[in-house]
Design a protein around this motif. Structure first.
Motif, PDB file in Angstrom:
ATOM      1  N   ILE B  65      -2.632  -8.820  -2.973  1.00 55.78           N
ATOM      2  CA  ILE B  65      -3.193 -10.141  -3.237  1.00 55.78           C
ATOM      3  C   ILE B  65      -3.858 -10.070  -4.607  1.00 55.78           C
ATOM      4  CG2 ILE B  65      -3.552 -11.036  -0.889  1.00 55.78           C
ATOM      5  CD1 ILE B  65      -6.331  -9.813  -0.909  1.00 55.78           C
ATOM      6  N   VAL B  66      -4.034 -11.222  -5.218  1.00 52.72           N
ATOM      7  CA  VAL B  66      -4.680 -11.277  -6.518  1.00 52.72           C
ATOM      8  C   VAL B  66      -5.934 -12.143  -6.394  1.00 52.72           C
ATOM      9  CG1 VAL B  66      -4.430 -12.177  -8.862  1.00 52.72           C
ATOM     10  CG2 VAL B  66      -2.606 -10.810  -7.858  1.00 52.72           C
ATOM     11  N   ARG B  67      -7.062 -11.629  -6.851  1.00 51.48           N
ATOM     12  CA  ARG B  67      -8.343 -12.346  -6.755  1.00 51.48           C
ATOM     13  C   ARG B  67      -9.124 -12.155  -8.049  1.00 51.48           C
ATOM     14  NH1 ARG B  67      -8.359 -12.609  -0.902  1.00 51.48           N
ATOM     15  NH2 ARG B  67      -6.554 -13.955  -0.811  1.00 51.48           N
ATOM     16  N   ASP B  68     -10.310 -12.718  -8.076  1.00 54.12           N
ATOM     17  CA  ASP B  68     -11.139 -12.629  -9.268  1.00 54.12           C
ATOM     18  C   ASP B  68     -12.461 -11.935  -8.981  1.00 54.12           C
ATOM     19  OD1 ASP B  68      -9.554 -14.297 -11.230  1.00 54.12           O
ATOM     20  OD2 ASP B  68      -9.750 -15.708  -9.565  1.00 54.12           O
ATOM     21  N   MET B  69     -12.811 -10.976  -9.850  1.00 53.12           N
ATOM     22  CA  MET B  69     -14.160 -10.417  -9.855  1.00 53.12           C
ATOM     23  C   MET B  69     -14.840 -11.115 -11.027  1.00 53.12           C
ATOM     24  SD  MET B  69     -13.276  -6.401  -9.071  1.00 53.12           S
ATOM     25  CE  MET B  69     -14.961  -5.781  -9.056  1.00 53.12           C
ATOM     26  N   ALA B  70     -15.546 -12.202 -10.733  1.00 55.32           N
ATOM     27  CA  ALA B  70     -16.018 -13.134 -11.751  1.00 55.32           C
ATOM     28  C   ALA B  70     -14.797 -13.553 -12.587  1.00 55.32           C
ATOM     29  CB  ALA B  70     -17.129 -12.553 -12.588  1.00 55.32           C
ATOM     30  N   GLU B  71     -14.827 -13.367 -13.905  1.00 51.93           N
ATOM     31  CA  GLU B  71     -13.696 -13.837 -14.701  1.00 51.93           C
ATOM     32  C   GLU B  71     -12.652 -12.746 -14.919  1.00 51.93           C
ATOM     33  OE1 GLU B  71     -14.049 -17.088 -17.247  1.00 51.93           O
ATOM     34  OE2 GLU B  71     -16.236 -16.918 -17.385  1.00 51.93           O
ATOM     35  N   ASN B  73      -9.604 -10.868 -13.479  1.00 55.53           N
ATOM     36  CA  ASN B  73      -8.583 -10.998 -12.450  1.00 55.53           C
ATOM     37  C   ASN B  73      -8.135  -9.605 -12.002  1.00 55.53           C
ATOM     38  OD1 ASN B  73      -5.322 -11.848 -11.919  1.00 55.53           O
ATOM     39  ND2 ASN B  73      -6.892 -13.230 -11.183  1.00 55.53           N
ATOM     40  N   VAL B  74      -8.069  -9.393 -10.679  1.00 56.71           N
ATOM     41  CA  VAL B  74      -7.703  -8.058 -10.177  1.00 56.71           C
ATOM     42  C   VAL B  74      -6.584  -8.132  -9.133  1.00 56.71           C
ATOM     43  CG1 VAL B  74      -9.962  -6.994 -10.606  1.00 56.71           C
ATOM     44  CG2 VAL B  74      -9.530  -8.123  -8.402  1.00 56.71           C
ATOM     45  N   ILE B  75      -5.874  -7.012  -9.019  1.00 52.15           N
ATOM     46  CA  ILE B  75      -4.844  -6.855  -7.999  1.00 52.15           C
ATOM     47  C   ILE B  75      -5.438  -6.004  -6.882  1.00 52.15           C
ATOM     48  CG2 ILE B  75      -2.514  -5.992  -7.487  1.00 52.15           C
ATOM     49  CD1 ILE B  75      -2.036  -5.983 -10.557  1.00 52.15           C
ATOM     50  N   ILE B  76      -5.279  -6.465  -5.649  1.00 51.77           N
ATOM     51  CA  ILE B  76      -5.739  -5.685  -4.504  1.00 51.77           C
ATOM     52  C   ILE B  76      -4.481  -5.300  -3.745  1.00 51.77           C
ATOM     53  CG2 ILE B  76      -7.142  -5.737  -2.399  1.00 51.77           C
ATOM     54  CD1 ILE B  76      -8.149  -8.440  -4.395  1.00 51.77           C
ATOM     55  N   ALA B  77      -4.168  -4.015  -3.719  1.00 48.53           N
ATOM     56  CA  ALA B  77      -2.876  -3.594  -3.173  1.00 48.53           C
ATOM     57  C   ALA B  77      -3.024  -2.429  -2.204  1.00 48.53           C
ATOM     58  CB  ALA B  77      -1.942  -3.194  -4.313  1.00 48.53           C
ATOM     59  N   ARG B  78      -2.168  -2.447  -1.177  1.00 49.90           N
ATOM     60  CA  ARG B  78      -2.129  -1.334  -0.234  1.00 49.90           C
ATOM     61  C   ARG B  78      -1.051  -0.362  -0.696  1.00 49.90           C
ATOM     62  NH1 ARG B  78      -4.854  -0.480   4.662  1.00 49.90           N
ATOM     63  NH2 ARG B  78      -4.995  -2.728   5.010  1.00 49.90           N
ATOM     64  N   ASP B  81      -0.094   5.516   1.113  1.00 50.36           N
ATOM     65  CA  ASP B  81      -0.999   6.332   1.925  1.00 50.36           C
ATOM     66  C   ASP B  81      -1.970   5.471   2.743  1.00 50.36           C
ATOM     67  OD1 ASP B  81      -2.629   5.325  -0.001  1.00 50.36           O
ATOM     68  OD2 ASP B  81      -3.293   7.250  -0.811  1.00 50.36           O
ATOM     69  N   GLY B  82      -1.789   4.149   2.686  1.00 50.73           N
ATOM     70  CA  GLY B  82      -2.641   3.251   3.462  1.00 50.73           C
ATOM     71  C   GLY B  82      -3.905   2.821   2.734  1.00 50.73           C
ATOM     72  N   SER B  83      -4.142   3.404   1.561  1.00 47.19           N
ATOM     73  CA  SER B  83      -5.380   3.087   0.845  1.00 47.19           C
ATOM     74  C   SER B  83      -5.338   1.684   0.242  1.00 47.19           C
ATOM     75  CB  SER B  83      -5.602   4.114  -0.270  1.00 47.19           C
ATOM     76  OG  SER B  83      -4.549   4.007  -1.219  1.00 47.19           O
ATOM     77  N   VAL B  84      -6.529   1.094   0.105  1.00 46.38           N
ATOM     78  CA  VAL B  84      -6.658  -0.215  -0.545  1.00 46.38           C
ATOM     79  C   VAL B  84      -7.158   0.030  -1.961  1.00 46.38           C
ATOM     80  CG1 VAL B  84      -7.910  -2.399  -0.534  1.00 46.38           C
ATOM     81  CG2 VAL B  84      -7.079  -1.417   1.626  1.00 46.38           C
ATOM     82  N   ASN B  85      -6.413  -0.471  -2.935  1.00 43.63           N
ATOM     83  CA  ASN B  85      -6.729  -0.231  -4.343  1.00 43.63           C
ATOM     84  C   ASN B  85      -7.029  -1.534  -5.067  1.00 43.63           C
ATOM     85  OD1 ASN B  85      -5.654   2.783  -4.669  1.00 43.63           O
ATOM     86  ND2 ASN B  85      -4.248   1.629  -3.365  1.00 43.63           N
ATOM     87  N   VAL B  86      -8.043  -1.519  -5.903  1.00 39.78           N
ATOM     88  CA  VAL B  86      -8.375  -2.697  -6.706  1.00 39.78           C
ATOM     89  C   VAL B  86      -8.254  -2.307  -8.168  1.00 39.78           C
ATOM     90  CG1 VAL B  86     -10.170  -4.359  -7.306  1.00 39.78           C
ATOM     91  CG2 VAL B  86      -9.900  -3.609  -4.921  1.00 39.78           C
TER      92      VAL B  86
END
Ligand code: FES
Ligand SMILES: [Fe+2]
Lengths: 194, 462
Positions: B65-71, B73-78, B81-86
């Motif tokens: 998914i793609v979201r915003d940390m303030a201004e 923009n970041v990718i949040i991906a699994r 290995d099952g890890s969640v990466n930002v």
């Protein structure tokens, strides 16, 4: 559109479905087409003029009224952008009555009221399987003026309706799916109906 | 003595001129000042933990998914290995966005500009035409990955921060964790996001909704009087200010600026006016008024996942609304039905800054993963009808905030102040088990002032 998809945040279970799905077209200019178009105009006027009782009278008690959210997608799923797991509106007849009842009391979001103009165009009509029911797809262009702000808020959407003929003439709205075009709405709230 | 704040704006204004710690006032100017906003981006949003979404949005390897940390923009991906990466959604080559969609599944993220490719964890794979070394003649590939944020999962909620060596998530939560756990860590399989979030923008600074998320309970009586008129909350339209439903409880807070309002649920609702809760056991209470999202069958899970003291609080005076600093609102709303059932609404919002004059309202709607499908359906409907874009409660909030913002621009108006002078002061109620800063009785300004003190603290640190 009733509750067909299982609740999930994963977007790929969503369906592409848009526009007119009926194969039996009701041609532009025909008697039924004209009467349905007139109904849409009457409905827009009732809402623009905030005659909510008149609007409620145009709704069927089994109404389903939903506005799924829209997303930006790419690749193989680029057209799979209507998320029928999450909504801006997720209402039925009872909850619409709750909303219109509220609008007559302390609903500060619409007191002072916004001045709205609903433009309804690109109307296409088809026959549903059930006798006397019509699928009516239209474009909505909403201009909303609030307070002393000279800049209107705007919203565009496709509306996928089912209108049902009733005894004594006329039609009632049995189903409306509002497919908004923005993934991030520019309108600061949806205190107005679409 | 108050510690001297180190922030000074170009015109000589100090942080203490804007946030008046001696009189508990905040200058309205903080809502519009562009210079202050740019400091906030660095001192708050690049430093603190930020909420981005929920694990249930990316169940499979490659999901993103793609979201915003303030201004930013970041990718949040699994990853596999099952890890969640930002990772920062900015291509290290020439600055294009690597991921253009909002959600999907991709084992490899390839930039559409020149084709640099990255793994879901952000590691650089390579540039096209490998033999020509288009990533650079003597550059180590390991240095060319997407910029990685530090990630923490809390009850399945995905938090991230750019402050790699900063406070741990538990340090960030502080004493409020005991109460937050009652909402987010109480069942075996936890929460599930029911769909991608609603998103809309409001023409106001992020702090206008932000300071309200510091548990402004008082506004409910007036701004949300339609709740009383509609007969949901106790009292009638005529007696709102006499009975003040939902106003008396215990507000809990901490120096990190988070807060929750704990309210005796039965006192909030008309239908429980004549039901005696006094003398009932914890189980009996939970059965009478089950917390939002929980079925009666799930009650044993509460005892398994929480301490006896936490369950007792959940059964007696549960946390219902509040927020996490800087920009999260929490609403765990009870919605008991006259047929004895209860579904309620579980919603979280983030108020994401989009410049000094605009904020994006992101509305996440949840249910318990183990809840039956019909209950999830009810909760979705409840949440959509009460919160977010068309929510009958929050429509009114969205109406107020932009007007405050317009006022904050006036040459005279901007020197007006926001006042937090109705204070109770920390007081531990008898027999109270949890920690933190506690404010029993009528909901006052203490928790919101703590929010501003957390703001002040971060803004003072360069
Ligand atoms: S900007 Fe991404 S590959 Fe060139
Ligand atoms: Fe509110």
């Amino acid at each position: 559109m009733t509750w067909v998809t299982k609740s999930t945040a994963a977007p790929d279970s969503t369906t592409i479905l848009r526009g007119l799905s009926s194969r039996k077209r009701v041609p532009l200019g025909s008697e039924i087409y004209n009467r349905l178009l007139e109904t849409l105009y009457d409905e827009a006027a009732a809402l623009d003029e905030r005659r909510f009782d008149d609007w409620i009278a145009m709704l069927s008690p089994d109404l389903v009224y939903q506005a799924p959210i829209r997303m930006t997608r790419t690749g193989a799923n680029r057209d799979r952008d209507v998320m029928r797991t999450m909504f801006h509106f997720d209402d039925d007849y009872t909850s619409i009555l709750m909303r219109t009842g509220r609008l007559q009391k302390s609903a500060w979001a619409e007191d002072p009221p916004s001045r709205c103009r609903r433009f309804i165009t690109n109307v296409r009509v088809g026959e549903c399987d059930a006798a006397g029911e019509y699928e009516v797809v239209s474009y909505l262009y909403l201009e909303r003026s609030r307070g002393d702000n000279p800049h209107n808020e705007q919203l565009t959407a496709e509306r996928r309706d089912v209108w049902r003929a009733v005894d004594g003439g006329g039609y009632v709205l049995a189903k409306r799916e509002i497919i908004v075009d923005q993934s991030v709405l520019g309108m600061s709230n949806l205190a107005v109906f679409l | 003595m108050l510690q001297q704040a180190s922030l000074v704006l170009r015109d000589g204004t100090t942080l203490d001129d804007l946030i008046m710690r001696d009189t508990n006032e905040v200058s309205l100017r903080v809502m519009t000042d562009e210079e202050l906003y740019s400091h906030e981006m660095e001192r708050i949003f690049a430093k603190t933990w930020l909420l981005l979404g929920h694990e249930s949005e990316i169940p499979k390897s490659g999901d993103f998914i793609v979201r915003d940390m303030a201004e930013d923009n970041v990718i949040i991906a699994r990853d596999r290995d099952g890890s969640v990466n930002v990772t920062l959604n900015v291509c290290p080559h020439r600055g294009m966005r690597v991921c253009l969609g909002e959600a999907g599944n991709k084992p490899i993220h390839q930039c559409i500009y020149h084709g640099w490719a990255f793994k879901p964890n952000g590691d650089f794979i390579g540039a096209p035409v490998e033999r020509e070394k288009m990533h650079g003649n003597n550059v180590d590939k390991a240095t060319l990955g997407l910029k990685k944020a530090r990630v923490h999962l809390y009850g399945g909620l995905i938090f991230a921060t750019w402050n790699i060596d900063g406070p741990s998530f538990d340090e960030y939560l502080g004493d409020i964790k005991y109460y937050m756990d009652q909402l987010f860590c109480r069942t075996d399989n936890g929460l599930e996001l029911l769909g991608p979030p609603q998103r809309f923008v409001l023409p106001c600074n992020w702090k206008v909704p932000g300071e309200q998320s510091g548990s402004d309970g008082f506004h409910t009586l007036t701004l949300h009087r339609s709740l009383m008129e509609g007969g949901v909350m106790g009292g009638t339209a005529e007696s709102i200010y006499d009975q003040a439903p939902g106003m008396y409880g215990v507000d809990v807070s901490c120096e990190q600026g988070h807060s929750l309002r704990c309210l005796e649920a039965e006192k909030t609702f008309k239908m429980f006016a004549d039901v005696p809760f006094e003398g009932k056991s914890v189980e009996e209470r939970l059965n009478l008024l089950t917390p939002p999202g929980i079925t009666k069958e799930m009650i044993p899970q509460l005892f398994k996942n929480l301490s006896a003291d936490q369950v007792e609080q959940l059964a007696t005076i549960p946390p219902q609304v509040g927020g996490m600093f800087p920009n999260i609102l929490i609403a765990f709303i009870f919605a008991p039905r006259t047929d004895g059932g209860s579904s309620g609404a579980l919603a979280l919002h983030t108020y994401v800054p989009r410049g000094p004059n605009q904020v994006e309202f992101v509305n996440f709607i949840f249910a318990e993963k183990d809840a039956p499908e019909q209950m999830k359906r009810d909760m979705l409907q409840n949440s959509v009808q009460q919160t977010g874009t068309s929510g009958t409660i929050e429509q009114d909030d969205a109406d107020v905030w932009p007007v405050i913002m317009r006022n904050a621009r006036g040459g005279v108006s901007k020197h007006m102040t926001l006042k937090y002078q109705a204070l109770h002061g920390h007081e531990r109620p008898e027999g109270w088990k949890g920690g933190g800063l506690l404010y029993p009785g009528f909901t006052k300004d203490d928790t919101q002032w703590n929010w501003w003190m957390a703001y002040h603290k971060l803004m003072s640190e360069a």
